[in-house]
Design a protein around this motif. Structure first.
Motif, PDB file in Angstrom:
ATOM      1  N   GLY A  85       8.999   4.497 -25.254  1.00 44.94           N
ATOM      2  CA  GLY A  85       8.142   3.439 -24.488  1.00 44.94           C
ATOM      3  C   GLY A  85       7.516   2.354 -25.671  1.00 44.94           C
ATOM      4  O   GLY A  85       7.772   2.540 -26.794  1.00 44.94           O
ATOM      5  N   PRO A  86       6.977   1.361 -25.072  1.00 48.70           N
ATOM      6  CA  PRO A  86       6.441   0.358 -25.712  1.00 48.70           C
ATOM      7  C   PRO A  86       5.247   0.704 -26.617  1.00 48.70           C
ATOM      8  O   PRO A  86       5.159   0.274 -27.604  1.00 48.70           O
ATOM      9  CB  PRO A  86       5.951  -0.615 -24.760  1.00 48.70           C
ATOM     10  N   GLU A  87       4.636   1.869 -26.590  1.00 46.74           N
ATOM     11  CA  GLU A  87       3.701   2.193 -27.540  1.00 46.74           C
ATOM     12  C   GLU A  87       4.180   3.367 -28.358  1.00 46.74           C
ATOM     13  O   GLU A  87       3.285   3.799 -29.279  1.00 46.74           O
ATOM     14  CB  GLU A  87       2.359   3.006 -26.562  1.00 46.74           C
ATOM     15  N   SER A  88       5.381   3.673 -28.315  1.00 42.21           N
ATOM     16  CA  SER A  88       6.003   4.606 -29.138  1.00 42.21           C
ATOM     17  C   SER A  88       6.155   4.174 -30.631  1.00 42.21           C
ATOM     18  O   SER A  88       6.642   3.330 -31.068  1.00 42.21           O
ATOM     19  CB  SER A  88       7.294   5.154 -28.896  1.00 42.21           C
ATOM     20  N   SER A  89       5.641   4.820 -31.518  1.00 43.26           N
ATOM     21  CA  SER A  89       5.495   4.417 -32.945  1.00 43.26           C
ATOM     22  C   SER A  89       6.986   4.365 -33.565  1.00 43.26           C
ATOM     23  O   SER A  89       7.649   5.381 -33.449  1.00 43.26           O
ATOM     24  CB  SER A  89       4.824   5.288 -33.700  1.00 43.26           C
ATOM     25  N   GLY A  90       7.347   3.056 -33.849  1.00 35.14           N
ATOM     26  CA  GLY A  90       8.656   2.964 -34.643  1.00 35.14           C
ATOM     27  C   GLY A  90       9.984   3.191 -33.643  1.00 35.14           C
ATOM     28  O   GLY A  90      10.911   3.633 -33.829  1.00 35.14           O
ATOM     29  N   ASP A  91       9.664   3.121 -32.347  1.00 36.18           N
ATOM     30  CA  ASP A  91      10.638   3.071 -31.478  1.00 36.18           C
ATOM     31  C   ASP A  91      11.361   4.425 -31.387  1.00 36.18           C
ATOM     32  O   ASP A  91      12.391   4.719 -31.205  1.00 36.18           O
ATOM     33  CB  ASP A  91      11.775   1.992 -31.688  1.00 36.18           C
ATOM     34  N   LYS A  92      10.393   5.461 -31.743  1.00 34.93           N
ATOM     35  CA  LYS A  92      10.973   6.957 -31.705  1.00 34.93           C
ATOM     36  C   LYS A  92      11.124   7.421 -30.230  1.00 34.93           C
ATOM     37  O   LYS A  92      10.288   7.120 -29.436  1.00 34.93           O
ATOM     38  CB  LYS A  92      10.115   7.594 -32.621  1.00 34.93           C
ATOM     39  N   LEU A  93      12.050   8.290 -30.163  1.00 34.31           N
ATOM     40  CA  LEU A  93      12.028   9.241 -28.988  1.00 34.31           C
ATOM     41  C   LEU A  93      11.778  10.427 -29.161  1.00 34.31           C
ATOM     42  O   LEU A  93      12.034  10.989 -30.314  1.00 34.31           O
ATOM     43  CB  LEU A  93      13.604   8.884 -28.326  1.00 34.31           C
ATOM     44  N   THR A  94      11.131  11.218 -28.163  1.00 33.63           N
ATOM     45  CA  THR A  94      10.771  12.616 -28.168  1.00 33.63           C
ATOM     46  C   THR A  94      11.587  13.300 -27.082  1.00 33.63           C
ATOM     47  O   THR A  94      11.552  12.688 -26.047  1.00 33.63           O
ATOM     48  CB  THR A  94       9.284  12.535 -27.840  1.00 33.63           C
ATOM     49  N   PHE A  95      12.327  14.156 -27.678  1.00 31.56           N
ATOM     50  CA  PHE A  95      13.290  14.889 -26.770  1.00 31.56           C
ATOM     51  C   PHE A  95      12.806  16.317 -26.141  1.00 31.56           C
ATOM     52  O   PHE A  95      12.061  17.030 -26.866  1.00 31.56           O
ATOM     53  CB  PHE A  95      14.575  15.194 -27.470  1.00 31.56           C
ATOM     54  N   GLY A  96      13.242  16.677 -25.170  1.00 32.80           N
ATOM     55  CA  GLY A  96      12.958  18.198 -24.660  1.00 32.80           C
ATOM     56  C   GLY A  96      14.099  19.077 -25.226  1.00 32.80           C
ATOM     57  O   GLY A  96      14.747  18.589 -26.294  1.00 32.80           O
ATOM     58  N   THR A  97      13.788  20.437 -25.159  1.00 29.23           N
ATOM     59  CA  THR A  97      14.679  21.365 -25.817  1.00 29.23           C
ATOM     60  C   THR A  97      16.001  21.520 -25.299  1.00 29.23           C
ATOM     61  O   THR A  97      16.722  22.212 -25.642  1.00 29.23           O
ATOM     62  CB  THR A  97      13.833  22.700 -25.863  1.00 29.23           C
ATOM     63  N   GLY A  98      16.348  20.778 -24.054  1.00 28.06           N
ATOM     64  CA  GLY A  98      17.702  20.853 -23.616  1.00 28.06           C
ATOM     65  C   GLY A  98      17.891  21.976 -22.675  1.00 28.06           C
ATOM     66  O   GLY A  98      17.184  22.810 -22.454  1.00 28.06           O
ATOM     67  N   THR A  99      19.020  21.606 -21.632  1.00 27.44           N
ATOM     68  CA  THR A  99      19.344  22.533 -20.615  1.00 27.44           C
ATOM     69  C   THR A  99      20.525  22.511 -20.790  1.00 27.44           C
ATOM     70  O   THR A  99      21.426  21.646 -20.812  1.00 27.44           O
ATOM     71  CB  THR A  99      19.090  22.228 -19.200  1.00 27.44           C
ATOM     72  N   ARG A 100      21.111  24.031 -20.869  1.00 25.42           N
ATOM     73  CA  ARG A 100      22.417  24.127 -21.028  1.00 25.42           C
ATOM     74  C   ARG A 100      23.236  24.375 -19.769  1.00 25.42           C
ATOM     75  O   ARG A 100      22.851  25.508 -19.085  1.00 25.42           O
ATOM     76  CB  ARG A 100      22.957  25.445 -22.063  1.00 25.42           C
ATOM     77  N   LEU A 101      24.129  23.859 -19.281  1.00 26.08           N
ATOM     78  CA  LEU A 101      24.859  23.711 -18.138  1.00 26.08           C
ATOM     79  C   LEU A 101      26.136  24.453 -18.127  1.00 26.08           C
ATOM     80  O   LEU A 101      27.084  24.071 -18.881  1.00 26.08           O
ATOM     81  CB  LEU A 101      25.211  22.449 -17.457  1.00 26.08           C
ATOM     82  N   ALA A 102      26.415  25.483 -17.442  1.00 29.13           N
ATOM     83  CA  ALA A 102      27.537  26.121 -17.228  1.00 29.13           C
ATOM     84  C   ALA A 102      28.118  25.790 -15.915  1.00 29.13           C
ATOM     85  O   ALA A 102      27.247  25.931 -14.948  1.00 29.13           O
ATOM     86  CB  ALA A 102      27.552  27.649 -17.712  1.00 29.13           C
ATOM     87  N   VAL A 103      29.556  25.766 -16.002  1.00 30.89           N
ATOM     88  CA  VAL A 103      30.069  25.494 -14.302  1.00 30.89           C
ATOM     89  C   VAL A 103      31.162  26.643 -14.304  1.00 30.89           C
ATOM     90  O   VAL A 103      32.087  26.833 -14.879  1.00 30.89           O
ATOM     91  CB  VAL A 103      30.672  24.293 -14.602  1.00 30.89           C
ATOM     92  N   ARG A 104      30.862  27.179 -13.208  1.00 32.13           N
ATOM     93  CA  ARG A 104      31.550  28.406 -12.583  1.00 32.13           C
ATOM     94  C   ARG A 104      32.825  27.787 -11.751  1.00 32.13           C
ATOM     95  O   ARG A 104      32.640  26.942 -10.825  1.00 32.13           O
ATOM     96  CB  ARG A 104      30.808  29.348 -11.631  1.00 32.13           C
ATOM     97  N   PRO A 105      33.971  28.296 -11.996  1.00 32.22           N
ATOM     98  CA  PRO A 105      34.947  27.868 -11.504  1.00 32.22           C
ATOM     99  C   PRO A 105      35.208  28.022  -9.995  1.00 32.22           C
ATOM    100  O   PRO A 105      34.501  29.012  -9.389  1.00 32.22           O
ATOM    101  CB  PRO A 105      36.477  28.675 -11.875  1.00 32.22           C
TER     102      PRO A 105
END
Lengths: 112, 115
Positions: free
Chosen positions: B95-115
């Motif tokens: 966002g506009p207040e983020s120092s140095g245009d840095k992004l903060t990420f979440g830890t992720g969600t791993r998606l598996a797809v069952r046939p």
């Protein structure tokens, strides 16, 4: 090239060795970012350049980490005296300015 | 400080089923929100982003996300999942207040797809 290019793709280093990771951003992109992604985690910010100026290095985990972008294009992330905890994927991203990034494929560093 | 929470570490869905991946953020003002996808051994590919305007955002590969300020959420949805969607998904905030245009990420969600 059309995308952000990182080399090498894989690097195995013995503990205590120095390593250098290269990032070639999209031509004309002013901003360049380095992120570290540990196994099973999201990327974490390391440092940011605008042209050749390093404007934010608050994420560098120790003084063993050093980044440069001397001509405002290619950047190198250097890690001195590597430790096992440095094992991670190092991602580079570039942008025209702001947070609309394009990421490279990353360099996977394994310290043994 | 800005932060992102992705409460689901791992999700499995059947091919053709609908999908919703959750993302909650913390940010002081108007956030910029992003969803990225990462296939094994690859970098991050941008699926969609929200900067302002319409709170329902369309992205690539049939994905969409809805920004809900009252819930501090930016959930990712897809009406019908394909086997090729199996990957790890990351939500990020800046966002506009983020120092140095840095992004903060979440830890992720791993998606598996069952046939």
């Amino acid at each position: 090239g059309a995308g952000v290019s990182q080399s090498p793709r894989y690097k195995v280093a013995k503990r205590g060795q120095d390593v250098a990771l290269r990032c070639d951003p999209i031509s004309g992109h002013v901003s360049l970012f380095w992120y570290q992604q540990a196994l099973g985690q999201g990327p974490e910010f390391l440092t940011y350049f605008q042209n050749e100026a390093q404007l934010d290095k608050s994420g560098l985990p120790s003084d063993r980490f050093f980044a440069e972008r001397p001509e405002g294009s290619v950047s190198t992330l250097k890690i001195q005296r590597t430790q096992q905890e440095d094992s991670a994927v190092y991602l580079c991203a570039s942008s025209l300015g702001g947070q609309d990034y394009t990421f490279g494929s990353g360099t996977r560093l394994t310290v043994v | 400080a800005q932060s992102v929470t992705q409460p689901d570490i791992h999700i499995t869905v059947s091919e053709g089923a609908s999908l919703e991946l959750r993302c909650n953020y913390s940010y002081g003002a108007t956030p910029y929100l992003f969803w990225y996808v990462q296939s094994p051994g690859q970098g991050l590919q941008l699926l969609l982003k929200y900067f302002s305007g319409d709170t329902l955002v369309q992205g690539i590969k049939g994905f969409e996300a809805e920004f809900k300020r009252s819930q501090s959420s930016f959930n990712l949805r897809k009406p019908s999942v394909h086997w090729s969607d199996a990957a790890e998904y990351f939500c990020a905030v800046g966002g506009p207040e983020s120092s140095g245009d840095k992004l903060t990420f979440g830890t992720g969600t791993r998606l598996a797809v069952r046939p």
